[in-house]
Motif scaffolding. Structure first.
Motif, PDB file in Angstrom:
ATOM      1  N   PHE A 228     -18.132 -10.655 -23.991  1.00 21.40           N
ATOM      2  CA  PHE A 228     -19.144  -9.954 -25.019  1.00 21.40           C
ATOM      3  C   PHE A 228     -18.995 -10.623 -26.471  1.00 21.40           C
TER       4      PHE A 228
ATOM      5  N   ASP B 281     -20.567 -13.754 -26.799  1.00 11.00           N
ATOM      6  CA  ASP B 281     -22.274 -13.707 -26.488  1.00 11.00           C
ATOM      7  C   ASP B 281     -22.628 -13.428 -27.915  1.00 11.00           C
ATOM      8  N   ALA B 282     -22.193 -12.208 -28.351  1.00  7.44           N
ATOM      9  CA  ALA B 282     -22.620 -11.607 -29.645  1.00  7.44           C
ATOM     10  C   ALA B 282     -22.541 -12.721 -31.039  1.00  7.44           C
TER      11      ALA B 282
ATOM     12  N   ILE C   9     -22.359 -15.915 -30.548  1.00  8.45           N
ATOM     13  CA  ILE C   9     -23.386 -17.090 -30.366  1.00  8.45           C
ATOM     14  C   ILE C   9     -24.764 -16.358 -31.043  1.00  8.45           C
ATOM     15  N   LEU C  10     -25.196 -15.270 -30.634  1.00  4.29           N
ATOM     16  CA  LEU C  10     -26.563 -14.611 -30.956  1.00  4.29           C
ATOM     17  C   LEU C  10     -26.508 -14.485 -32.348  1.00  4.29           C
ATOM     18  N   ASN C  11     -25.553 -14.038 -33.040  1.00  2.00           N
ATOM     19  CA  ASN C  11     -25.639 -13.883 -34.580  1.00  2.00           C
ATOM     20  C   ASN C  11     -26.001 -15.185 -35.169  1.00  2.00           C
TER      21      ASN C  11
ATOM     22  N   LEU D 244     -29.673 -16.602 -34.502  1.00  3.31           N
ATOM     23  CA  LEU D 244     -30.667 -15.615 -35.243  1.00  3.31           C
ATOM     24  C   LEU D 244     -30.710 -16.191 -36.616  1.00  3.31           C
TER      25      LEU D 244
ATOM     26  N   TRP E 235     -32.697 -23.945 -32.670  1.00  7.48           N
ATOM     27  CA  TRP E 235     -32.056 -22.920 -31.646  1.00  7.48           C
ATOM     28  C   TRP E 235     -31.362 -23.577 -30.528  1.00  7.48           C
ATOM     29  N   GLY E 236     -32.098 -24.342 -30.100  1.00  9.69           N
ATOM     30  CA  GLY E 236     -31.756 -25.239 -28.802  1.00  9.69           C
ATOM     31  C   GLY E 236     -30.278 -26.056 -29.023  1.00  9.69           C
ATOM     32  N   ARG E 237     -30.325 -26.624 -30.121  1.00  9.67           N
ATOM     33  CA  ARG E 237     -29.128 -27.377 -30.539  1.00  9.67           C
ATOM     34  C   ARG E 237     -27.922 -26.672 -30.657  1.00  9.67           C
TER      35      ARG E 237
ATOM     36  N   LEU F 134     -27.351 -23.731 -29.819  1.00  8.30           N
ATOM     37  CA  LEU F 134     -26.987 -23.041 -28.257  1.00  8.30           C
ATOM     38  C   LEU F 134     -25.909 -24.087 -27.721  1.00  8.30           C
ATOM     39  N   ASN F 135     -26.596 -25.086 -27.493  1.00  5.62           N
ATOM     40  CA  ASN F 135     -25.594 -26.159 -26.894  1.00  5.62           C
ATOM     41  C   ASN F 135     -24.150 -26.429 -27.589  1.00  5.62           C
TER      42      ASN F 135
ATOM     43  N   LEU G 128     -21.974 -23.062 -26.989  1.00  4.24           N
ATOM     44  CA  LEU G 128     -21.619 -22.873 -25.494  1.00  4.24           C
ATOM     45  C   LEU G 128     -20.572 -23.718 -25.251  1.00  4.24           C
TER      46      LEU G 128
ATOM     47  N   PRO H   4     -33.527 -28.602 -24.999  1.00  3.84           N
ATOM     48  CA  PRO H   4     -32.911 -29.829 -25.564  1.00  3.84           C
ATOM     49  C   PRO H   4     -31.674 -30.090 -25.206  1.00  3.84           C
TER      50      PRO H   4
ATOM     51  N   GLU I  14     -29.531 -32.111 -27.039  1.00  4.93           N
ATOM     52  CA  GLU I  14     -28.499 -32.754 -28.334  1.00  4.93           C
ATOM     53  C   GLU I  14     -27.174 -31.891 -27.937  1.00  4.93           C
TER      54      GLU I  14
ATOM     55  N   MET J 196     -25.058 -32.588 -25.584  1.00  2.00           N
ATOM     56  CA  MET J 196     -24.537 -32.301 -24.130  1.00  2.00           C
ATOM     57  C   MET J 196     -23.948 -33.493 -23.832  1.00  2.00           C
TER      58      MET J 196
ATOM     59  N   TRP K  97     -30.354 -17.077 -21.755  1.00  2.00           N
ATOM     60  CA  TRP K  97     -30.297 -16.940 -23.336  1.00  2.00           C
ATOM     61  C   TRP K  97     -31.621 -16.601 -23.959  1.00  2.00           C
TER      62      TRP K  97
ATOM     63  N   ARG L 153     -27.566  -7.012 -38.912  1.00  2.00           N
ATOM     64  CA  ARG L 153     -26.696  -8.223 -38.848  1.00  2.00           C
ATOM     65  C   ARG L 153     -25.233  -7.860 -39.447  1.00  2.00           C
TER      66      ARG L 153
ATOM     67  N   MET M 222     -24.740  -8.264 -35.399  1.00  2.00           N
ATOM     68  CA  MET M 222     -25.030  -7.369 -34.239  1.00  2.00           C
ATOM     69  C   MET M 222     -23.969  -7.360 -33.311  1.00  2.00           C
ATOM     70  N   VAL M 223     -23.733  -6.488 -32.477  1.00  2.00           N
ATOM     71  CA  VAL M 223     -22.606  -6.399 -31.319  1.00  2.00           C
ATOM     72  C   VAL M 223     -23.458  -6.488 -30.234  1.00  2.00           C
ATOM     73  N   TYR M 224     -22.618  -6.626 -28.962  1.00  2.00           N
ATOM     74  CA  TYR M 224     -23.280  -6.705 -27.686  1.00  2.00           C
ATOM     75  C   TYR M 224     -24.048  -5.444 -27.283  1.00  2.00           C
TER      76      TYR M 224
ATOM     77  N   ILE N 125     -23.620 -26.753 -18.852  1.00  2.00           N
ATOM     78  CA  ILE N 125     -22.375 -26.723 -19.689  1.00  2.00           C
ATOM     79  C   ILE N 125     -21.098 -26.206 -19.124  1.00  2.00           C
TER      80      ILE N 125
END
Lengths: 399, 426
Positions: A116, A119-120, A122-124, A127, A132-134, A136-137, A140, B50, B52, B54, B114, B127, B129-131, B213
């Motif tokens: 958790f 995940d949080a 990463i989301l912060n 946002l 976004w896509g890059r 996220l990769n 992760l 995307p 990039e 990877m 995601w 901000r 934020m938490v889960y 991943i």
């Protein structure tokens, strides 16, 4: 083992039970807690407004001696691996490599336990990102632990049971919420009844203390919030009070059990798995009535209901239970609702009750829970999935 | 019951009367078979998301079904639907949403992805934020449909509705052996006399960033990104990992007696199945290959045959250094000297590793191998590995009379399943 017997031609015994829940660990602790009338152990604070039944404190070292193994698992896998070990102990087959090497395992599993914090975080980041896509990769790749993905795979509860306890005859994992528990039991039962298997380990685990699972059910407003209220009480469907639990059974042919000097705890006499077309009004109640009728409403029978508390399914099951006229025990009022693990947990509690010759006492606030007059010979266990699947089993006293 | 309808152990013979296949090579068994035997690869650069950053940027995704990104269960469901439609149509039974038997569905585990997490997070106004804030976003009721979509039983349930299969469908996972386990469950149910006909399928449409991943972090994937079609190299010395891929296959299984009584065309016989779990390690096989050997032997025993009765081996052959080496050790243990006489090829050299679907797809290709008397090749076999000498049917398909195939599947978590597929009884 190649005979062409049909289902029902051989008896199936329950010779081992492994149970851990919010009420305790092992059969004696559960029997004492269920008869003490102390009420469920709930936590309405940690995940407020959601109510959960937290797992009793467990010393995992007792069943999972290697810390390295424990680290490779997330909580639901640890709970399940622990309960599986208890069941093998209870049946007297733990560490018996010869028997475990041909024990057929069917596990009812969910999976996907998230990290958790990761995940949080990463989301912060995402946002605030304009790519976004890059992003996220990158996140992760840097933040996910390699072992986490194994801890998330549904079939890795079974995999861990193989590794920790040496169960290697076969290994199958069923998914699909409540009905996965019903079908796991049904397949293990049917194979033994038909002579396709001699001994099986079947069960599941659920970790209720997980925000990702609460999230999944909260999406559709299914969780119990606020204070705990009994399921099928004055408010028939107060929401799902999820409960952490691990529950495994050892099922065995009488020939196999007798040959190794094992005694049955109870007899599993039938398992039925059905699917109502829920879009049709009244279909669930009809299905449950039919299941109860198939199991048979003789004297000295009680129903251990797996009613989840979810709106819709619970009222429908309540209608069928009321029509049966049988005394009912709604087990979510004691251990909460454990989705994949609920059915085998209730089978374990049914067998336990039959071994004591008595039903557990009713709880207050649930009028469907009438007292049972006299001895207990038969328990019908029901499973009406919060969303799909209707199932039942009949557990009977031996002899 | 007439003797002819039972096997040598007195059990009902289980036959295949319909198959359907979708892979990155295309839709339908005709197109798949044509390309598979032509040695074509379905592996390509990923364009779905995307890439990039990877380590692996190629996959055998199925990109011809949707124009936009859909959640993995949507794609898995679509793939399975197409495969099942084709299988049921060929079998000529249970069409029009009224299939007279149970559904055994090998489906990938699901969870909210995601893009969905992002939408939930966008509901949160503060901000950082938490889960737990996501739960408040969930409770708004704006995303109600996601509950059903991301349940583990969701895909099989939709298929049960679509095809009118009987009873509660079974959703199962034995990792990369799942498709074979679905078939095994169908075989067992028919042998028990529970049903005359069953629909067994495997589907996987879950190539998304985190899935890729996760396998990358386990060092399981090839990083030979430059020439995607040449990246999957089962049994070759320069193999360096598997290629994630998507697809589905469905098989209509039926008792021989039932199929004959209705005059159905019989495609193949499911003679036997065997399994044995490996408790050595979560991702690695026991070094002595005992569980692999045990699972193959159990399959042969279940079918009542010996290694000499096997004409062709449809390999698991993932193209990872570990799997292909251990598969050779296992095969050597079972077949001994005879192994050099048995051709073995890996469909994964062309379609990649379709994970949950692989066992079903490879069983379907095994059926086509028997029917067409043609063995699909192992492509990209340019540098033999002297440590694992095998007749891998290198690079070019081979005409051969094939009466009996074993198809093996091995998965993380110690999952091993082997199927025995044979031609129609004489």
């Amino acid at each position: 083992m190649h005979d062409a017997q049909r289902p029902g031609q051989r008896d199936v015994w329950i010779t081992g039970i492994g149970l851990v829940s919010s009420l305790g660990e092992g059969l004696d602790a559960h029997w004492a807690a269920l008869n003490a009338g102390a009420g469920p152990h709930v936590d309405a604070e940690t995940f407020a407004p959601y109510v959960v039944h937290p797992l009793v404190k467990v010393n995992y070292d007792q069943q999972i001696p290697k810390k390295g193994d424990q680290r490779q698992m997330e909580a639901w896998q640890r709970i399940g691996t622990y309960a599986a070990g208890l069941a093998l102990d209870s049946a007297g087959v733990a560490k018996n490599a010869e028997i475990l090497g041909r024990t057929d395992m069917v596990v009812a599993a969910g999976g996907g336990e998230r990290d958790f914090q990761v995940d949080a975080a990463i989301l912060n980041d995402l946002l605030a990102s304009n790519d976004w896509g890059r992003s996220l990769n990158e996140r992760l790749l840097s933040d996910l632990r390699p072992t986490l993905s194994l801890a998330q795979l549904s079939n890795l509860l079974a995999g861990n049971i193989s590794i920790v306890h040496g169960v290697t005859g076969s290994s199958r994992t069923f998914m699909g919420e409540e009905s996965s528990g019903v079908d796991a039991t049904r397949i293990a039962f049917s194979r033994i009844a038909a002579g396709q298997s001699e001994i099986g380990l079947v069960g599941g685990a659920y970790n209720a203390e997980r925000e990702d699972m609460l999230l999944l059910y909260a999406l559709n407003g299914l969780c119990m919030t606020g204070a705990f209220r009994p399921v099928l009480g004055t408010e028939p469907a107060p929401g799902i009070p999820s409960g952490s639990m691990g529950a495994f059974l050892v099922l065995e042919s009488p020939e196999h059990a007798t040959a190794r000097g094992a005694k049955p705890i109870a007899k599993l006499s039938g398992v039925w798995s059905e699917r109502a077309r829920r879009s049709a009004t009244g279909s669930v109640a009809e299905k449950v009535k039919s299941l109860i009728s198939t199991a048979g409403t003789g004297p000295a029978t009680v129903v251990y209901s797996g009613a989840s508390g979810a709106a819709g399914a619970t009222e429908a099951e309540g209608e069928a239970l009321k029509a049966s006229g049988l005394p009912v025990r709604v087990m979510a009022n004691r251990i909460g609702h454990g989705f994949e693990a609920q059915f085998t947990a209730l089978l374990g509690l049914a067998a336990l009750s039959l071994s004591h010759g008595a039903a557990i006492p009713p709880v207050a606030g649930a009028p469907v829970e009438a007292p049972l007059e006299g001895a207990l010979d038969r328990v019908i266990v029901t499973s009406v999935g919060h969303w799909r699947g209707e199932g039942a089993a009949l557990v009977e006293k031996i002899g | 019951m007439a003797q002819i309808h039972n096997d040598k152990f007195g059990r009902p013979i289980v036959v295949v009367t319909g198959i359907g296949i979708v892979t990155s090579l295309g839709q339908g068994k005709a197109e798949n078979w044509k390309k598979l035997t032509a040695g074509e690869s379905g592996i390509h650069r990923i364009t779905r998301f995307p890439i990039e950053g990877m380590r692996t940027t190629i996959a055998g995704t199925v990109d011809f079904l949707f124009d936009e990104r859909v959640a993995a269960p949507n794609l898995s469901q679509k793939l399975a639907t197409l495969a099942a439609e084709e299988a049921i149509s060929e079998a000529g039974i249970g069409g029009n949403g009224d299939f007279p038997g149970p559904l055994f569905a090998a489906v990938p585990p699901v969870e909210i992805e995601w893009p969905e997490r992002r939408q939930l997070a966008e509901q949160v106004t503060h901000r950082p934020m938490v889960y737990h804030d996501l739960l408040d976003a969930a409770a708004t009721g704006k995303f109600r449909a996601w509950h059903e979509r991301f349940l583990f039983g969701s895909v099989a349930d939709a298929l049960a509705d679509r095809f009118g299969t009987r009873g509660q469908p079974i959703s199962l996972s034995t990792a990369c052996a799942s498709g074979a386990t679905a078939i095994q469950l169908g075989v067992e149910a028919i042998r028990r006399g529970e049903c005359d006909v069953a629909l067994a399928l495997g589907t996987d449409g879950s190539v998304h960033p985190e899935a890729l991943i996760r396998f990358s972090l386990l060092s399981a994937l090839t990083t030979a990104n430059d020439n995607p079609a040449e990246a999957s190299r089962p049994f070759a010395k320069n193999r360096d990992g598997f290629v994630m891929a998507e697809g589905a296959a469905a098989l209509v299984l039926e008792s021989y007696e039932h199929a004959r009584a209705r005059g159905a065309k019989i495609l193949a016989v499911l003679e036997g199945a065997g399994e044995m779990a490996d408790n050595f390690h979560r991702t690695r096989s026991s070094p002595d290959a005992k569980p692999i050997i045990g699972c193959m032997r159990r399959a042969l025993t279940d079918a009542g045959i010996t290694p000499e009765d096997v004409d062709y081996i449809n390999a698991h052959g993932t193209s990872t250094p570990e799997n292909d080496r251990m598969e050779h050790v296992g095969l050597s243990g079972v077949f001994g000297e005879h192994l050099k006489n048995v051709p073995i090829s890996s469909n994964k050299s062309m379609i990649g590793h379709t994970l949950t679907a692989a066992g079903a797809i490879e069983a379907a290709f095994s059926v086509l191998t028997i029917l067409n008397s043609r063995i699909p090749p192992t492509i990209n076999y340019n540098i033999p590995d002297p440590a694992i000498p095998l007749d891998v049917v290198p690079n070019v398909a081979r005409d051969a009379t094939v009466n009996r195939v074993i198809s093996s599947s091995f998965g993380f978590g110690g999952q091993n399943v082997c199927l025995v597929v044979a031609g129609e009884p004489a």
